[in-house]
Design an enzyme around this catalytic site. Structure first.
Site, PDB file in Angstrom:
ATOM      1  N   ASP A  69      38.905  32.621  46.119  1.00  0.00           N
ATOM      2  CA  ASP A  69      38.649  31.613  45.094  1.00  0.00           C
ATOM      3  C   ASP A  69      37.994  30.390  45.728  1.00  0.00           C
ATOM      4  OD1 ASP A  69      39.291  30.363  42.331  1.00  0.00           O
ATOM      5  OD2 ASP A  69      40.173  28.953  43.757  1.00  0.00           O
ATOM      6  N   ASP A  93      27.262  28.233  42.489  1.00  0.00           N
ATOM      7  CA  ASP A  93      26.495  29.206  41.707  1.00  0.00           C
ATOM      8  C   ASP A  93      27.476  30.101  40.972  1.00  0.00           C
ATOM      9  OD1 ASP A  93      24.607  30.880  40.655  1.00  0.00           O
ATOM     10  OD2 ASP A  93      24.126  31.884  42.545  1.00  0.00           O
ATOM     11  N   THR A 140      29.569  31.823  37.517  1.00  0.00           N
ATOM     12  CA  THR A 140      29.388  32.358  36.176  1.00  0.00           C
ATOM     13  C   THR A 140      29.829  31.293  35.176  1.00  0.00           C
ATOM     14  OG1 THR A 140      31.596  33.352  36.286  1.00  0.00           O
ATOM     15  CG2 THR A 140      29.744  34.738  36.940  1.00  0.00           C
TER      16      THR A 140
END
Length: 269
Positions: A133, A150, A152
């Protein structure tokens, strides 16, 4: 021939596909398609992440704006970006170390096998890959010159990359940060939340790029920290001839916001 449809906030996008190359379920649902007119396409949890045709419009703006706004970026972290596109752009600069942090190894493995847009970046000796994470990575990581987020969309496994704590941690770990901040047209709540939550970077600006396969094509980014837009032409010499989309003129123009968006930004910063 079949069509892939993505729906968002009362509208949608349709892309004709030749075939599905692969599908995998794990941390996220990852699909890779061969399209009729846009090359290969990566889809995660039903959302288009990139097509070969227009991914430079996204990755080059996400990466080169912060990289050329820093005097001498040597150590860079990319959080997210398991497809390798952002990492590819980072390595066009004279960096000493680049760390890619992604929670989903599937994205990396499938991108290396089917997309191959990294152009060998994953094998570069300067690259380290951490499967974890992004927020947890920031708790104990070293200091970087630039951090590039970068991610989602800010739901599911990526939601920890958009809260206030993430930006508080990031501010302690870098000089400059950049991140994608969704569509300011139809994803206004996400956009506003990111502007507010990124407040630990007291100095920050919004810039834009056209990415046709993203919601309504107008895509926003945030840059924060100790960035400097002087000497762009001189710094561009580092990567001249290596970009498809980015150049100093595009860099400056990206910060020319329309009046409606200026008001949105001013209301949040």
């Amino acid at each position: 021939m079949v069509w892939f449809f993505e729906y968002y906030d009362g509208c949608g996008l349709a892309i004709k596909v030749k075939k599905k190359l692969y599908e995998a379920e794990g941390v996220q649902k990852v699909e890779i398609y061969e399209t009729e007119s846009m090359g290969k396409m990566l889809v995660i949890d039903g959302k288009i992440q990139l097509t070969e045709l227009d991914e430079p419009f996204y990755h080059e703006m996400l990466v080169h704006v912060p990289m050329l706004s820093h005097e001498n970026p040597r150590k860079v972290a990319v959080i997210g970006g398991g497809d390798g596109g952002a990492l590819r752009e980072v390595l066009k600069h004279n960096v000493e170390r680049a760390v890619l942090v992604d929670i989903d190894r599937n994205v990396i493995d499938l991108s290396r096998k089917f997309l191959k847009i990294d152009h060998g970046a994953f094998e570069d000796e300067r690259v380290e890959i951490a499967i974890m994470d992004g927020k947890e990575f920031l708790r104990d990581c070293e200091i970087f010159d630039v951090i590039i987020v970068d991610s989602t969309d800010p739901v599911g496994v990526s939601d920890t990359l958009f809260d206030r704590e993430f930006f508080e941690l990031a501010r302690q770990k870098c000089d400059v940060i950049s991140l994608q901040s969704q569509s300011p047209l139809i994803q206004k709540e996400y956009f506003r939340t990111l502007l507010v939550n990124s407040a630990p970077f007291e100095r920050r600006d919004v810039y834009l790029s056209c990415v046709p396969t993203y919601p309504l094509a107008l895509w926003s980014f945030i840059i924060g920290g100790e960035y400097d837009f002087s000497n762009l032409e001189e710094r561009f010499e580092r990567i001249k001839g290596k970009t498809v989309h980015y150049n100093p003129d595009v860099h400056r123009a990206a910060f020319a916001l329309p009046e409606w968006l200026k008001k949105e930004v001013e209301a949040c910063i």
